[in-house]
Design an enzyme around this catalytic site. Structure first.
Site, PDB file in Angstrom:
ATOM      1  N   LYS A 102      -5.693   3.932   4.836  1.00 20.66           N
ATOM      2  CA  LYS A 102      -4.838   4.887   5.502  1.00 20.66           C
ATOM      3  C   LYS A 102      -4.511   6.275   4.535  1.00 20.66           C
ATOM      4  O   LYS A 102      -4.008   5.783   3.473  1.00 20.66           O
ATOM      5  CB  LYS A 102      -3.508   4.066   5.899  1.00 20.66           C
ATOM      6  N   GLU A 105      -5.282  -0.767  13.365  1.00 23.47           N
ATOM      7  CA  GLU A 105      -4.031  -1.151  13.901  1.00 23.47           C
ATOM      8  C   GLU A 105      -3.999  -1.254  15.351  1.00 23.47           C
ATOM      9  O   GLU A 105      -3.168  -0.467  15.897  1.00 23.47           O
ATOM     10  CB  GLU A 105      -3.045  -0.083  13.162  1.00 23.47           C
TER      11      GLU A 105
HETATM   12  P1  NAD Z   1       4.725   8.303  -6.067  1.00 19.70           P
HETATM   13  O1  NAD Z   1       3.457   8.360  -5.674  1.00 19.70           O
HETATM   14  O2  NAD Z   1       5.787   9.460  -5.745  1.00 19.70           O
HETATM   15  O3  NAD Z   1       5.361   7.690  -7.479  1.00 19.70           O
HETATM   16  C1  NAD Z   1       6.657   7.359  -7.767  1.00 19.70           C
HETATM   17  C2  NAD Z   1       6.979   8.136  -9.052  1.00 19.70           C
HETATM   18  O4  NAD Z   1       6.302   7.256 -10.130  1.00 19.70           O
HETATM   19  C3  NAD Z   1       6.372   9.487  -9.341  1.00 19.70           C
HETATM   20  O5  NAD Z   1       7.242  10.397  -9.995  1.00 19.70           O
HETATM   21  C4  NAD Z   1       5.043   9.406 -10.165  1.00 19.70           C
HETATM   22  O6  NAD Z   1       4.691  10.305 -10.717  1.00 19.70           O
HETATM   23  C5  NAD Z   1       5.742   7.843 -11.158  1.00 19.70           C
HETATM   24  N1  NAD Z   1       4.545   7.087 -11.718  1.00 19.70           N
HETATM   25  C6  NAD Z   1       3.688   6.473 -11.082  1.00 19.70           C
HETATM   26  N2  NAD Z   1       3.009   5.841 -11.950  1.00 19.70           N
HETATM   27  C7  NAD Z   1       3.732   5.911 -13.114  1.00 19.70           C
HETATM   28  C8  NAD Z   1       3.445   4.827 -14.098  1.00 19.70           C
HETATM   29  N3  NAD Z   1       2.418   3.987 -14.278  1.00 19.70           N
HETATM   30  N4  NAD Z   1       4.150   5.129 -15.273  1.00 19.70           N
HETATM   31  C9  NAD Z   1       5.239   6.041 -15.382  1.00 19.70           C
HETATM   32  N5  NAD Z   1       5.780   6.851 -13.954  1.00 19.70           N
HETATM   33  C10 NAD Z   1       4.721   6.567 -12.795  1.00 19.70           C
HETATM   34  O7  NAD Z   1       5.459   7.066  -5.124  1.00 19.70           O
HETATM   35  P2  NAD Z   1       4.654   5.597  -4.650  1.00 19.70           P
HETATM   36  O8  NAD Z   1       5.932   4.706  -4.326  1.00 19.70           O
HETATM   37  O9  NAD Z   1       3.774   5.128  -5.395  1.00 19.70           O
HETATM   38  O10 NAD Z   1       4.112   5.907  -3.190  1.00 19.70           O
HETATM   39  C11 NAD Z   1       4.944   6.585  -2.169  1.00 19.70           C
HETATM   40  C12 NAD Z   1       3.742   7.408  -1.296  1.00 19.70           C
HETATM   41  O11 NAD Z   1       3.100   6.303  -0.771  1.00 19.70           O
HETATM   42  C13 NAD Z   1       4.404   7.870   0.060  1.00 19.70           C
HETATM   43  O12 NAD Z   1       4.110   9.318   0.343  1.00 19.70           O
HETATM   44  C14 NAD Z   1       4.182   6.951   1.456  1.00 19.70           C
HETATM   45  O13 NAD Z   1       4.040   7.651   2.382  1.00 19.70           O
HETATM   46  C15 NAD Z   1       3.051   6.375   0.611  1.00 19.70           C
HETATM   47  N6  NAD Z   1       2.253   4.896   1.605  1.00 19.70           N
HETATM   48  C16 NAD Z   1       1.109   5.245   1.832  1.00 19.70           C
HETATM   49  C17 NAD Z   1       0.539   3.856   2.145  1.00 19.70           C
HETATM   50  C18 NAD Z   1      -0.792   3.723   2.921  1.00 19.70           C
HETATM   51  O14 NAD Z   1      -1.050   2.626   3.537  1.00 19.70           O
HETATM   52  N7  NAD Z   1      -1.516   4.788   2.531  1.00 19.70           N
HETATM   53  C19 NAD Z   1       1.556   2.808   2.161  1.00 19.70           C
HETATM   54  C20 NAD Z   1       2.660   2.677   1.619  1.00 19.70           C
HETATM   55  C21 NAD Z   1       3.185   3.954   1.142  1.00 19.70           C
HETATM   56  N1  GLY Z   2       1.262   0.334   5.190  1.00 17.33           N
HETATM   57  C1  GLY Z   2       0.963  -0.227   6.342  1.00 17.33           C
HETATM   58  C2  GLY Z   2      -0.501  -0.316   6.233  1.00 17.33           C
HETATM   59  O1  GLY Z   2      -1.217   0.032   5.634  1.00 17.33           O
HETATM   60  O2  GLY Z   2      -0.947  -0.747   7.634  1.00 17.33           O
END
Ligand code: NAD
Ligand code: GLY
Length: 369
Positions: free
Chosen positions: A148, A242
């Site tokens: 996704k 899905e």
């Molecule tokens: P993010 O990518 O914003 O990372 C969180 C924070 O941690 C950021 O400030 C980043 O720079 C920092 N960071 C990342 N790795 C680090 C490391 N090793 N050391 C220090 N800092 C680090 O947030 P996230 O929670 O990883 O991802 C959230 C996003 O993922 C949302 O946009 C959500 O929509 C998406 N998401 C997508 C799916 C999918 O299936 N594609 C599933 C769940 C969430």
């Molecule tokens: N995070 C939900 C999915 O990948 O389907």
């Protein structure tokens, strides 16, 4: 001591080409692995990261790709940059540097970088290969797997996107040492989710090992990541687009989505909203008679032990809550689909839940009328 590499294969239904791919998990993997040779089609590599992660890990990732032609793009950090403007920036850089259809994009970062890089790979010259190197726990157990990809639109989160599977996912457990504690806990919410929806024994293991996970014990983290990836790979392998089963991965997400919308995606992290959302979904399951109250109590207790919120924000009334829930992507033909539990470790999709039961659950958890 060199740790063994854990490997999980995401087996996708046969299509014109075999799109199945491996997830590799081990400390130190961003320094490279022999599998990268197979994942990179040609001589061109384009690494996308952000201004927080690049200073920590980009040099090591560049070295891992050897003597190929490597270009990089460092984006600003944050969900607020996950929009089409950043995509245009990526396409500009790819075209300016004359990357061809044989290029391979590499996402080095959390879910924000991963979702944008994946979507760019889906669109650039009608689709190029990409590799996920997830650096948050949330990205390692969830967003980097399953294909996704998306960016946000002012009218909705993740509303513009595509399914586009990576060629491989490289999970270096060592990078979690630099992750802020709040981000680690947000990732643990998704780990707890897998126990709730699919594996009661894993849930019990998490209850025992939560202190070690919060201490970032490498072995405990590796086990938690491996089991989470196995469950995600199994579900995605069975239902890539899905059509049915994959929806169970959204346990807690519809309630969580309402909290994120209400708080403007600023004060609550996604995993925090999902944690409070899972408590609500579990308590609604109890109200409908499909889950024991003691099991809902265990879910709430485990999330609290991870330092996650188990209560929605107190300035959210039930009507607003339901309105926000109704604009979730999971609404089909006007019917609110909810992922509930039929016993701990067993999720079910329901679209027949009476509104009064949802309201009663919200009120019982402190949402004031
Ligand atoms: P993010 O990518 O914003 O990372 C969180 C924070 O941690 C950021 O400030 C980043 O720079 C920092 N960071 C990342 N790795 C680090 C490391 N090793 N050391 C220090 N800092 C680090 O947030 P996230 O929670 O990883 O991802 C959230 C996003 O993922 C949302 O946009 C959500 O929509 C998406 N998401 C997508 C799916 C999918 O299936 N594609 C599933 C769940 C969430
Ligand atoms: N995070 C939900 C999915 O990948 O389907």
């Amino acid at each position: 001591m060199v740790s063994a590499v854990r490997r999980i294969d995401v087996e996708l239904a046969a299509a014109a080409e075999d799109r199945s791919y491996p997830i590799l998990i081990a400390p130190g993997l961003i320094d490279g692995h022999a599998e990268l040779e197979r994942w990179v089609g040609g001589r061109e590599v384009f690494v996308i990261s952000n201004e927080t992660i690049a200073p920590l890990y980009l040099d090591r990732v560049i070295a891992a790709f050897g003597d190929r032609r490597i270009d990089t793009l460092i984006l600003p950090d944050g969900e607020s940059h996950k929009h089409l403007g950043s995509l245009e920036h990526i396409f500009d850089a790819l075209l300016t540097k004359r990357h061809s259809r044989a290029t391979t994009l590499v996402a080095l970062g959390g879910g924000v970088v991963g979702d944008m890089t994946g979507f760019a790979a889906a669109c650039y010259q009608r689709g190029v290969g990409f590799i996920q190197i997830p650096t948050t726990l949330l990205a390692q157990v969830d967003s980097s797997i399953g294909g996704k990809t998306a960016v946000n639109h002012p009218r909705g989160k993740n509303m513009i996107g595509a399914f586009h599977q990576p060629r491989g996912v490289l999970i270096d457990t060592d990078v979690l040492t630099t992750l802020p504690a709040r981000e680690l806990a947000a990732g643990l919410a998704e780990v707890v989710k897998y126990g709730c929806i699919r594996d009661r024994d894993f849930f019990a293991w998490l209850e025992r090992e939560m202190p070690a996970l919060l201490d970032r014990d490498p072995e405990a983290l590796a086990v938690a990541i491996q089991r989470s990836c196995e469950i995600k790979a199994e579900v995605v392998g069975a239902d890539e687009r899905e059509a049915g089963l994959r929806a169970i991965l959204n346990f807690g997400h519809t309630f969580g989505h309402a909290i994120e919308t209400h708080t403007g995606y600023r004060s609550w992290l996604h995993g925090e909203a999902v944690a409070a959302g899972m408590v609500l979904a579990a308590e609604l399951s109890v109200r409908l008679g499909s889950l024991e109250a003691s099991e809902a109590g265990r879910i709430r207790g485990l999330l609290a032990a991870a330092g996650l919120p188990t209560q929605p924000p107190d300035d959210l009334d039930p009507d607003t809550f339901l309105t926000h829930m109704a604009v979730d992507k999971k609404v089909v033909d006007g019917r609110q689909r909810l992922i509930l539990l039929a016993g701990l470790g067993n999720a079910e999709v329901r679209d027949d839940v009476p509104r009064e039961h949802i309201i009663a659950t919200l009120v019982a958890r402190g949402v004031a009328v």
